[in-house]
Structures are given as structure tokens and as C-alpha cells.
Scaffold this motif. Structure first.
Motif, PDB file in Angstrom:
ATOM      1  N   GLY A   1       0.798  -1.216   0.000  1.00  0.00           N
ATOM      2  CA  GLY A   1       0.000   0.000   0.000  1.00  0.00           C
ATOM      3  C   GLY A   1       0.831   1.268   0.000  1.00  0.00           C
ATOM      4  N   PHE A   2       0.161   2.369   0.300  1.00  0.00           N
ATOM      5  CA  PHE A   2       0.784   3.681   0.322  1.00  0.00           C
ATOM      6  C   PHE A   2       1.099   4.069   1.771  1.00  0.00           C
ATOM      7  N   ILE A   3       2.182   4.774   1.966  1.00  0.00           N
ATOM      8  CA  ILE A   3       2.538   5.314   3.282  1.00  0.00           C
ATOM      9  C   ILE A   3       2.915   6.777   3.115  1.00  0.00           C
ATOM     10  N   HIS A   4       2.897   7.492   4.226  1.00  0.00           N
ATOM     11  CA  HIS A   4       3.266   8.909   4.219  1.00  0.00           C
ATOM     12  C   HIS A   4       4.551   9.058   5.029  1.00  0.00           C
ATOM     13  N   ALA A   5       5.685   9.282   4.361  1.00  0.00           N
ATOM     14  CA  ALA A   5       6.993   9.374   5.028  1.00  0.00           C
ATOM     15  C   ALA A   5       7.952  10.077   4.076  1.00  0.00           C
ATOM     16  N   ASP A   6       9.233  10.091   4.431  1.00  0.00           N
ATOM     17  CA  ASP A   6      10.265  10.708   3.594  1.00  0.00           C
ATOM     18  C   ASP A   6      10.814   9.628   2.664  1.00  0.00           C
ATOM     19  N   GLN A   7      10.321   9.602   1.419  1.00  0.00           N
ATOM     20  CA  GLN A   7      10.701   8.542   0.479  1.00  0.00           C
ATOM     21  C   GLN A   7      12.192   8.604   0.134  1.00  0.00           C
TER      22      GLN A   7
ATOM     23  N   TYR B   1       5.480   5.419  10.359  1.00  0.00           N
ATOM     24  CA  TYR B   1       4.934   6.153   9.214  1.00  0.00           C
ATOM     25  C   TYR B   1       3.463   6.463   9.487  1.00  0.00           C
ATOM     26  N   LEU B   2       2.909   7.337   8.645  1.00  0.00           N
ATOM     27  CA  LEU B   2       1.495   7.707   8.721  1.00  0.00           C
ATOM     28  C   LEU B   2       0.735   7.045   7.579  1.00  0.00           C
ATOM     29  N   ASP B   3      -0.497   6.672   7.884  1.00  0.00           N
ATOM     30  CA  ASP B   3      -1.358   6.135   6.836  1.00  0.00           C
ATOM     31  C   ASP B   3      -2.015   7.311   6.092  1.00  0.00           C
TER      32      ASP B   3
ATOM     33  N   LEU C   1      -6.258  -4.234   7.814  1.00  0.00           N
ATOM     34  CA  LEU C   1      -5.247  -4.708   6.859  1.00  0.00           C
ATOM     35  C   LEU C   1      -4.601  -6.009   7.310  1.00  0.00           C
ATOM     36  N   GLY C   2      -4.891  -6.430   8.565  1.00  0.00           N
ATOM     37  CA  GLY C   2      -4.289  -7.664   9.085  1.00  0.00           C
ATOM     38  C   GLY C   2      -2.832  -7.508   9.453  1.00  0.00           C
ATOM     39  N   LEU C   3      -2.422  -6.303   9.925  1.00  0.00           N
ATOM     40  CA  LEU C   3      -1.026  -6.064  10.271  1.00  0.00           C
ATOM     41  C   LEU C   3      -0.752  -6.596  11.670  1.00  0.00           C
ATOM     42  N   PRO C   4       0.360  -7.336  11.865  1.00  0.00           N
ATOM     43  CA  PRO C   4       0.697  -7.846  13.201  1.00  0.00           C
ATOM     44  C   PRO C   4       1.402  -6.782  14.026  1.00  0.00           C
ATOM     45  N   ASP C   5       1.802  -7.182  15.253  1.00  0.00           N
ATOM     46  CA  ASP C   5       2.590  -6.303  16.135  1.00  0.00           C
ATOM     47  C   ASP C   5       4.041  -6.368  15.688  1.00  0.00           C
ATOM     48  N   VAL C   6       4.560  -5.244  15.231  1.00  0.00           N
ATOM     49  CA  VAL C   6       5.913  -5.243  14.682  1.00  0.00           C
ATOM     50  C   VAL C   6       6.955  -5.555  15.739  1.00  0.00           C
ATOM     51  N   GLY C   7       6.630  -5.341  17.017  1.00  0.00           N
ATOM     52  CA  GLY C   7       7.598  -5.648  18.065  1.00  0.00           C
ATOM     53  C   GLY C   7       7.849  -7.131  18.186  1.00  0.00           C
ATOM     54  N   ALA C   8       6.904  -7.954  17.728  1.00  0.00           N
ATOM     55  CA  ALA C   8       7.078  -9.402  17.832  1.00  0.00           C
ATOM     56  C   ALA C   8       7.602 -10.020  16.544  1.00  0.00           C
ATOM     57  N   LEU C   9       7.937  -9.208  15.544  1.00  0.00           N
ATOM     58  CA  LEU C   9       8.361  -9.763  14.260  1.00  0.00           C
ATOM     59  C   LEU C   9       9.751 -10.386  14.346  1.00  0.00           C
ATOM     60  N   LEU C  10      10.719  -9.617  14.823  1.00  0.00           N
ATOM     61  CA  LEU C  10      12.086 -10.117  14.901  1.00  0.00           C
ATOM     62  C   LEU C  10      12.816  -9.356  16.007  1.00  0.00           C
ATOM     63  N   PRO C  11      12.770  -9.836  17.254  1.00  0.00           N
ATOM     64  CA  PRO C  11      13.356  -9.081  18.362  1.00  0.00           C
ATOM     65  C   PRO C  11      14.859  -8.910  18.258  1.00  0.00           C
ATOM     66  N   GLU C  12      15.563  -9.885  17.705  1.00  0.00           N
ATOM     67  CA  GLU C  12      17.019  -9.777  17.609  1.00  0.00           C
ATOM     68  C   GLU C  12      17.456 -10.303  16.256  1.00  0.00           C
TER      69      GLU C  12
END
Length: 607
Positions: A442-448, A559-561, A580-591
Motif C-alpha cells: 500500500g501507500f505510506i506517508h513518510a520521507d521517500q 509512518y502515517l497512513d 489490513l491484518g497487520l501484526p505487532d511489529v515488536g514481535a516480528l524479529l526481536p534480535e
């Protein structure tokens, strides 16, 4: 109360009271013994009346001794003295006047009074004199009654012997007690002398220590007047000790007139103050003080310790000037780099542009031999342009002029552009470039621009430092504490890094290994700029690497939606993430962990 308790002399906190109680107690026990022994003789010489008189005396003496054991020494002494005086005066009145043997109790009464103290001695002496004068007057007037019992030689001798024995025993006790008191006084005097000598030695040692101190020490009295000073204080202030002692502290301390009172009212002060020397010079000092407490917690004085910090102040001024000069030099350098980078980019763009035109013309004319040279010119120009762009970005960061330019963009298109830049390098080295990207980013709002530069630096380094194997690029999205985050992971099977190299990894112009730097090239700016860009956007960069096992970089960016920005504000990030079914990013890859594939040994630098 047993016999041992009766024979044990009482002990008091006051040594004098203990001595008096011990003498009276011992004397009373002896009197009881003597009277009890003499009763047998007096039963023969005296009549029935004489026998009954002795028993009350024994009872009184025993009661007095019990009072002493009950720690009523003054009361017991007074009763004993009155009893002895009464025996002497009334005994003489009842047995013939002043010629009666009971008059021998008068000296015994004076001895008891002397034991009790000066006041008792004066009172006993006055009572004895008054009693003798009264007996003489009564005898002259003929008012002395006839003796209750006739005076015989036996009774007279026994009376004198009894009183003499009692007097001798009491005198012996008194003399022995006085000797003990004298010996104890001499011992106390010797101990006091030793204590005084030790105190004097301690005082001299303390004075020597204080006098040898580098710091200035000034001791004030309770009125904030100088009581004593050490050598350092005299040297610092330019006064002698005699000139300083007695002066108010305000004479050497540059403060308001209430400074001394303020010092006395505070428990402890640590600050910077200014002393005034004899010549009028102002000396900055690091100042401390402590209150001296006397008996009852009253203020007895104050100790003031000061260190000359003129040298430190000069160094501080020099450092401040050096810092200002360094800041000016850094600012001038940044301006120079920015100007030079800007001036160099214009002709470089022209060189690169004309080179592309020449390559196209060479292809049209079939000049394949010239194409290789032109491509090398184009590659060198692009490399130099990238280096100049990095230097320009660094100068902007140092000057505080680097800004974020937020925009709405398609993440998939941005990633495809990054991969298009890196893929030719991977194909040239025959490296596998594995991409793990979700279908719907999708689209995000950030510094590309900055995200693109971070990814190009990380992927470019991964390809550059990997000879064989693969490079894995992963993208994930999720939520963290109500905020939308995107996560980029770049893993390689390259040469890896040691712990010491990782610690210097994000420093500008830093090359952890000179040998590999010459082999792979690079300026050490790419990762330094990437870290700054990530932190500017509120994100982080983490790295995990092992020598010979590759490296793993993780970039987390918030980022901002765009729908939240364009809507009225009713949408919530957590609801959007759930939809959107997005998970918790903190649990994706801790190390981050590096791949397991072995690679050629070596070390790594920053690109």
C-alpha cells in the motif's frame, strides 16, 4: 537479704558517695560487733537499766546500715551522727555530767561528721560545743541528776575502752579511705596527664596535617571571626597568621556583608566563591564549609576549606575559546563542503549526461571498443556524484539544515526502484537476491528519499561484501504502541564483522579495517548517514554480525497512513492495522541473526 549482702559495701555512680557509704557501712558493722561483744561485760557492771539502753542503740545502728544499703547515705549519716551525739550528751547528763565516760562519744561524733563532709563537720562541731556548754551550765547550777547507776571502776574502764575501740576503728577506716582516695586521685591525675599528652599529640598531629594541606583552611569562631589558618591560606591570601587571626571572615571573602551569617546558618556549602588577598587581588576558589558543634548542639565555629581554581578557570576559558574556534571551523568546513559539493555536482551531471549520449551514439555507429571506456567514465562519474551527495548531506546535518520531506508514495514502487539499482551489481557477482515482500504494502506517508537512500546503502553494502551466497531483503508492516511501523531486513552471507568493528560501524569516515577498505573501497559515510536519517524519522537501525557468517541489518521506521491524513480524523491507526491484518511489529524479529551459510573469512567496513 543474706549475710553476704549485709557485708557487701554499696556502690554508687559518684565515687565520693561510694567512699562515704563504704566507710559508714564498714564502721556500722564494726560498731554492731563491738557493742554486741561489750554487752556481756556491761551486763555485769551495769544494772538492768544499762542492759535495756544497749538494745535500742543496736536497733538504731542496724536500721542506719539498712538505709545505707537502700542507697540513702545522707539520711543514714545524719541519723548516725545524731545518735552518737545523743549518746554523748544525754549519756553524760544521766551519768554524772562532763566527767562521765560517755563524753568520749563527742570525739567519735566529730569523726563521723568529718566522714560525712564539711557541712556535717561544722554542724557536728557546733552541736558538740553546745552540748558541753549546756552540761557545764547545768552542772554549775546543780541541775545534773544523780547517775542512774553508780559509776564503778569496771563500768568506767569498759566505757572508755568501748569508745576508744570505736574511735580507733572509725579513724582507721577514715584514714584508709583517705589514702585510697589520695591514691585514686593520683592515678586519675596520671591518667589525666597521659590523656592530656595524647590529646596534645593528637592536636599537634592534626595541626601538622592541616598545615601541610594544599587546600586553604580557615577556622572561624561562633561570631564568624578567624580563629586559625593553615600555611596554604597564608600563602594564598598573602597575610601572616597573626594578621588574619581576629579579623572578620568578610575581610577575605568577597561577598555581601551577611555572607558570614549565611555560612553559620547552613549545615554545609559547596560552591565557587572569591577570596580577596592582601594586595587586593580577587582569587576564585572552590569553597566548602562545615559547622562545628559544641555541647548541646550549639555552634562553636565553622571550618572553611578552599582550593585555588585560577588555573582551572584559565583552562576553562581556553577550552571555551577552543570550542568556539572549533565550532567556527566546523561551520566554515560545512559551508565549504556544501558550496564545493554544489559546484561539483553541476559539471558532474553534465559529464554523466554527455557520457550517456556518447554511449547511445557508440551503439548506433557500432563502436563497441569505445563503449567500455565510456561506461567506465559513466560509472566513475556516478560514483563521484554519490560521494559528493553524501558529503553534501553530511554538511547539511552538521549545519542543522537537514529536513524531512514527507510525501505519500507506493512502497512497492519505491522498493522496485531500489532493487533496480542494486540488482545489476548482484547479477554481476552471480549472487542470489531473494526478496520477501508482502503483496499488498500500500501507500505510506513518510520521507521517500531518505528511506530509499537507507535501503540502497544497506543493500549495496550487502552485495559489495558478499563474494558468494545470497542477499535476502525482507519487508514487514505492523503496529507498535498504537503507531504504524514498517520494517526492513537486509541479510547477507558475506564476510561479517567483529564486535569491535560493529562499535565503530556508524561513525562518519570510519574504516574499521584498512586492508579490506582498500580491497572493497568506500568512504564510511553510507551507514553513518543511514543511521542519522533513521533517527530523524523516529526509527532505529540494529545490526548483528559474526566473522565469516554474514551480517543482518534491521531498520524500523514509523509512518502515517494516508487515509488518516486525508480523512476527518475519525479513523484510528489500530483499526486500520486490524483491517489490513497487520501484526505487532515488536514481535516480528526481536534480535536480528545472520544467515548460517559460511563465506570467505575476512572483515568488514562501511560502504
Amino acid at each position: 537479704m543474706g549475710i553476704r549482702d549485709l557485708l557487701r559495701p554499696p556502690v554508687f555512680a559518684d565515687e565520693e558517695a561510694t567512699r562515704v557509704a563504704r566507710i559508714l557501712h564498714t564502721g556500722l558493722l564494726l560498731v554492731i560487733g563491738v557493742l554486741a561483744a561489750s554487752l556481756t561485760i556491761r551486763l555485769i557492771t551495769l544494772g538492768a537499766v544499762g542492759q535495756w539502753v544497749a538494745y535500742p542503740i543496736l536497733i538504731v545502728i542496724f536500721g542506719v546500715d539498712l538505709l545505707i544499703l537502700r542507697r540513702h547515705v545522707a539520711l543514714a549519716g545524719a541519723i548516725f551522727l545524731i545518735t552518737v551525739l545523743s549518746l554523748g550528751i544525754f549519756g553524760a547528763y544521766a551519768s554524772g555530767g562532763v566527767r562521765s565516760p560517755t563524753m568520749n562519744f563527742m570525739p567519735l561524733a566529730l569523726l563521723v561528721a568529718a566522714i560525712l563532709g564539711r557541712r556535717a563537720l561544722w554542724a557536728g562541731t557546733a552541736a558538740c560545743v553546745a552540748g558541753v556548754v549546756l552540761l557545764l551550765v547545768l552542772e554549775v547550777l546543780g541541775r545534773i541528776p544523780p547517775p542512774l547507776a553508780p559509776l564503778t571502776l569496771g563500768s568506767t574502764v569498759s566505757g572508755h575502752i568501748t569508745v576508744l575501740v570505736l574511735f580507733t576503728l572509725c579513724a582507721s577506716l577514715l584514714i584508709g579511705s583517705l589514702r585510697d582516695a589520695l591514691s585514686q586521685a593520683r592515678d586519675n591525675e596520671r591518667r589525666a596527664t597521659v590523656s592530656a599528652e595524647e590529646a596534645e599529640r593528637a592536636r599537634r598531629t592534626t595541626d601538622d596535617v592541616i598545615d601541610s594541606m594544599i587546600e586553604s583552611v580557615i577556622v572561624l569562631d561562633e561570631r564568624a571571626r578567624i580563629r586559625s589558618v593553615n600555611g596554604a591560606a597564608q600563602q594564598l591570601l598573602g597575610y601572616t597568621a597573626l594578621e588574619l587571626i581576629g579579623l572578620p571572615f568578610d575581610a577575605v571573602l568577597i561577598e555581601d556583608r551577611t555572607a558570614s551569617a549565611a555560612l553559620l546558618s547552613s549545615a554545609m556549602v559547596h560552591s565557587e566563591r572569591v577570596y580577596r588577598t592582601k594586595s587586593g587581588e580577587s582569587v576564585p576558589v572552590r569553597f566548602s564549609n562545615a559547622i562545628l558543634r559544641g555541647e548541646g548542639g550549639t555552634i562553636a565555629g565553622i571550618v572553611c576549606v578552599a582550593s585555588d581554581i585560577r588555573r582551572a578557570k584559565e583552562i576553562e576559558r581556553s577550552l571555551r575559546q577552543a570550542k568556539e574556534l572549533a565550532e567556527e571551523a566546523s561551520e566554515a568546513k560545512s559551508r565549504f563542503l556544501a558550496n564545493m559539493s554544489h559546484e561539483l555536482r553541476t559539471p558532474l551531471n553534465a559529464v554523466i549526461g554527455y557520457t550517456e549520449l556518447l554511449i547511445d551514439e557508440a551503439d548506433e555507429r557500432g563502436l563497441q571498443r569505445s563503449r567500455g571506456d565510456l561506461e567506465r567514465i559513466q560509472s566513475a562519474g556516478k560514483h563521484l556524484l554519490g560521494l559528493i551527495s553524501d558529503i553534501l548531506d553530511l554538511s547539511k546535518i552538521e549545519a542543522g539544515k537537514m529536513e524531512l520531506h514527507l510525501e505519500t508514495f507506493d512502497v512497492a514502487d519505491m522498493i522496485e526502484g531500489v532493487l533496480a539499482t542494486v540488482r545489476p551489481q548482484a547479477e554481476h557477482k552471480a549472487l542470489a537476491l531473494r526478496i520477501k515482500v508482502p503483496e499488498k504494502l500500500g501507500f505510506i506517508h513518510a520521507d521517500q528519499t531518505k528511506i530509499r537512500q537507507i535501503l540502497i546503502n544497506l543493500l549495496g553494502n550487502a552485495v559489495k561484501f558478499t563474494e558468494t551466497g545470497e542477499v535476502i531483503f525482507t519487508v514487514r508492516q505492523g503496529m507498535r504502541e498504537g503507531q504504524l511501523w514498517i520494517q526492513f531486513l537486509v541479510s547477507d552471507t558475506g564476510i561479517g564483522m567483529s564486535e569491535s568493528q560493529i562499535q565503530r560501524l556508524f561513525q562518519a569516515f570510519s574504516q574499521p579495517d584498512a586492508k579490506v577498505a582498500r580491497r572493497f573501497g568506500g568512504t564510511g559515510l553510507g551507514l553513518a548517514l543511514s543511521r542519522v536519517f533513521a533517527e530523524m524519522m523516529g526509527g532505529t537501525i540494529a545490526v548483528h554480525s559474526e566473522m565469516g557468517r554474514g551480517s543482518n541489518f534491521r531498520v524500523d521506521l514509523p509512518y502515517l497512513d494516508p487515509t488518516l491524513i486525508s480523512s476527518s480524523g475519525t479513523a484510528r491507526p489500530d483499526l486500520v492495522a486490524r483491517a489490513l491484518g497487520l501484526p505487532d511489529v515488536g514481535a516480528l524479529l526481536p534480535e536480528p541473526a545472520p544467515p548460517r551459510r559460511r563465506a570467505q573469512p575476512g572483515s568488514r567496513t562501511k560502504g
